[in-house]
Design a protein around this motif. Structure first.
Motif, PDB file in Angstrom:
ATOM      1  N   ALA A  74       0.798  -1.224   0.000  1.00  0.00           N
ATOM      2  CA  ALA A  74       0.000   0.000   0.000  1.00  0.00           C
ATOM      3  C   ALA A  74       0.831   1.274   0.000  1.00  0.00           C
ATOM      4  O   ALA A  74       0.280   2.368  -0.080  1.00  0.00           O
ATOM      5  N   ILE A  75       2.146   1.149   0.064  1.00  0.00           N
ATOM      6  CA  ILE A  75       2.998   2.326   0.219  1.00  0.00           C
ATOM      7  C   ILE A  75       2.834   3.314  -0.931  1.00  0.00           C
ATOM      8  O   ILE A  75       2.617   4.511  -0.711  1.00  0.00           O
ATOM      9  N   ALA A  76       2.926   2.843  -2.144  1.00  0.00           N
ATOM     10  CA  ALA A  76       2.824   3.751  -3.296  1.00  0.00           C
ATOM     11  C   ALA A  76       1.468   4.450  -3.326  1.00  0.00           C
ATOM     12  O   ALA A  76       1.394   5.662  -3.576  1.00  0.00           O
ATOM     13  N   GLU A  77       0.400   3.721  -3.068  1.00  0.00           N
ATOM     14  CA  GLU A  77      -0.939   4.312  -3.088  1.00  0.00           C
ATOM     15  C   GLU A  77      -1.103   5.326  -1.954  1.00  0.00           C
ATOM     16  O   GLU A  77      -1.678   6.398  -2.153  1.00  0.00           O
ATOM     17  N   TYR A  78      -0.590   5.025  -0.778  1.00  0.00           N
ATOM     18  CA  TYR A  78      -0.692   5.938   0.351  1.00  0.00           C
ATOM     19  C   TYR A  78       0.067   7.230   0.060  1.00  0.00           C
ATOM     20  O   TYR A  78      -0.434   8.328   0.317  1.00  0.00           O
ATOM     21  N   LYS A  79       1.251   7.109  -0.497  1.00  0.00           N
ATOM     22  CA  LYS A  79       2.013   8.302  -0.875  1.00  0.00           C
ATOM     23  C   LYS A  79       1.283   9.106  -1.949  1.00  0.00           C
ATOM     24  O   LYS A  79       1.239  10.343  -1.892  1.00  0.00           O
ATOM     25  N   ARG A  80       0.717   8.427  -2.934  1.00  0.00           N
ATOM     26  CA  ARG A  80      -0.025   9.112  -3.999  1.00  0.00           C
ATOM     27  C   ARG A  80      -1.202   9.885  -3.424  1.00  0.00           C
ATOM     28  O   ARG A  80      -1.410  11.063  -3.751  1.00  0.00           O
ATOM     29  N   LEU A  81      -1.973   9.235  -2.550  1.00  0.00           N
ATOM     30  CA  LEU A  81      -3.126   9.904  -1.948  1.00  0.00           C
ATOM     31  C   LEU A  81      -2.713  11.145  -1.160  1.00  0.00           C
ATOM     32  O   LEU A  81      -3.353  12.193  -1.253  1.00  0.00           O
ATOM     33  N   HIS A  82      -1.635  11.030  -0.402  1.00  0.00           N
ATOM     34  CA  HIS A  82      -1.231  12.139   0.459  1.00  0.00           C
ATOM     35  C   HIS A  82      -0.436  13.212  -0.281  1.00  0.00           C
ATOM     36  O   HIS A  82      -0.213  14.299   0.265  1.00  0.00           O
ATOM     37  N   ALA A  83      -0.051  12.953  -1.496  1.00  0.00           N
ATOM     38  CA  ALA A  83       0.551  13.987  -2.337  1.00  0.00           C
ATOM     39  C   ALA A  83      -0.517  14.924  -2.895  1.00  0.00           C
ATOM     40  O   ALA A  83      -0.200  16.009  -3.378  1.00  0.00           O
ATOM     41  N   ASP A  84      -1.781  14.506  -2.812  1.00  0.00           N
ATOM     42  CA  ASP A  84      -2.886  15.290  -3.357  1.00  0.00           C
ATOM     43  C   ASP A  84      -4.134  15.101  -2.497  1.00  0.00           C
ATOM     44  O   ASP A  84      -5.163  14.619  -2.967  1.00  0.00           O
ATOM     45  N   VAL A  85      -4.029  15.482  -1.218  1.00  0.00           N
ATOM     46  CA  VAL A  85      -5.151  15.322  -0.288  1.00  0.00           C
ATOM     47  C   VAL A  85      -6.322  16.174  -0.755  1.00  0.00           C
ATOM     48  O   VAL A  85      -6.142  17.306  -1.221  1.00  0.00           O
ATOM     49  N   TRP A  86      -7.513  15.635  -0.629  1.00  0.00           N
ATOM     50  CA  TRP A  86      -8.710  16.339  -1.070  1.00  0.00           C
ATOM     51  C   TRP A  86      -8.855  17.671  -0.328  1.00  0.00           C
ATOM     52  O   TRP A  86      -8.687  17.740   0.892  1.00  0.00           O
ATOM     53  N   PRO A  87      -9.178  18.740  -1.047  1.00  0.00           N
ATOM     54  CA  PRO A  87      -9.287  20.073  -0.421  1.00  0.00           C
ATOM     55  C   PRO A  87     -10.267  20.117   0.749  1.00  0.00           C
ATOM     56  O   PRO A  87     -10.005  20.784   1.754  1.00  0.00           O
ATOM     57  N   GLY A  88     -11.386  19.422   0.662  1.00  0.00           N
ATOM     58  CA  GLY A  88     -12.358  19.420   1.754  1.00  0.00           C
ATOM     59  C   GLY A  88     -11.811  18.788   3.016  1.00  0.00           C
ATOM     60  O   GLY A  88     -12.161  19.196   4.131  1.00  0.00           O
ATOM     61  N   VAL A  89     -10.953  17.792   2.865  1.00  0.00           N
ATOM     62  CA  VAL A  89     -10.325  17.141   4.014  1.00  0.00           C
ATOM     63  C   VAL A  89      -9.355  18.115   4.678  1.00  0.00           C
ATOM     64  O   VAL A  89      -9.342  18.263   5.906  1.00  0.00           O
ATOM     65  N   LEU A  90      -8.551  18.798   3.874  1.00  0.00           N
ATOM     66  CA  LEU A  90      -7.613  19.785   4.418  1.00  0.00           C
ATOM     67  C   LEU A  90      -8.356  20.918   5.121  1.00  0.00           C
ATOM     68  O   LEU A  90      -7.937  21.371   6.194  1.00  0.00           O
TER      69      LEU A  90
END
Length: 109
Positions: free
Chosen positions: A14-30
């Protein structure tokens, strides 16, 4: 202000997917993270153990209410639905924890 640290495992596949997701966190979450008085939020990965370490500073006055507000947010719930299957909670975490809370034993400004 109070500092929080927590730890959780990450599946090796899951490492690559986790890094990908957190490189572009959804604006509403932020936006929700900020609205809940969380600042200076970071997640670190330690390989090859595949441990995630989370650090943030809470600047509000009612941590439990802010965490409930975040947990009740539909976009945050969808984000967690994507991220949580990638994570591996520690067997030693306290009851009710997903990320295991850590005790701060040293701090220097």
């Amino acid at each position: 202000m109070k500092r929080y640290g927590s730890v959780i495992g990450l599946g090796p596949d899951a490492i690559a997917e986790y890094k990908r997701l957190h490189a572009d966190v959804w604006p509403g979450v932020l936006k929700m993270i900020s609205a809940c008085h969380i600042r200076n939020y970071s997640i670190f990965l330690k390989e090859p153990e595949n441990l995630l370490f989370s650090y943030f500073e809470y600047h509000g006055s009612d941590f439990e209410a802010d965490m409930k507000r975040m947990a009740d947010d539909p976009e945050t719930q969808r984000w967690w639905d994507v991220c949580m299957p990638l994570q591996r909670p520690l067997d030693t975490r306290a009851e009710g924890e997903w990320w295991a809370n850590m005790e701060e034993v040293f701090h220097h400004d």
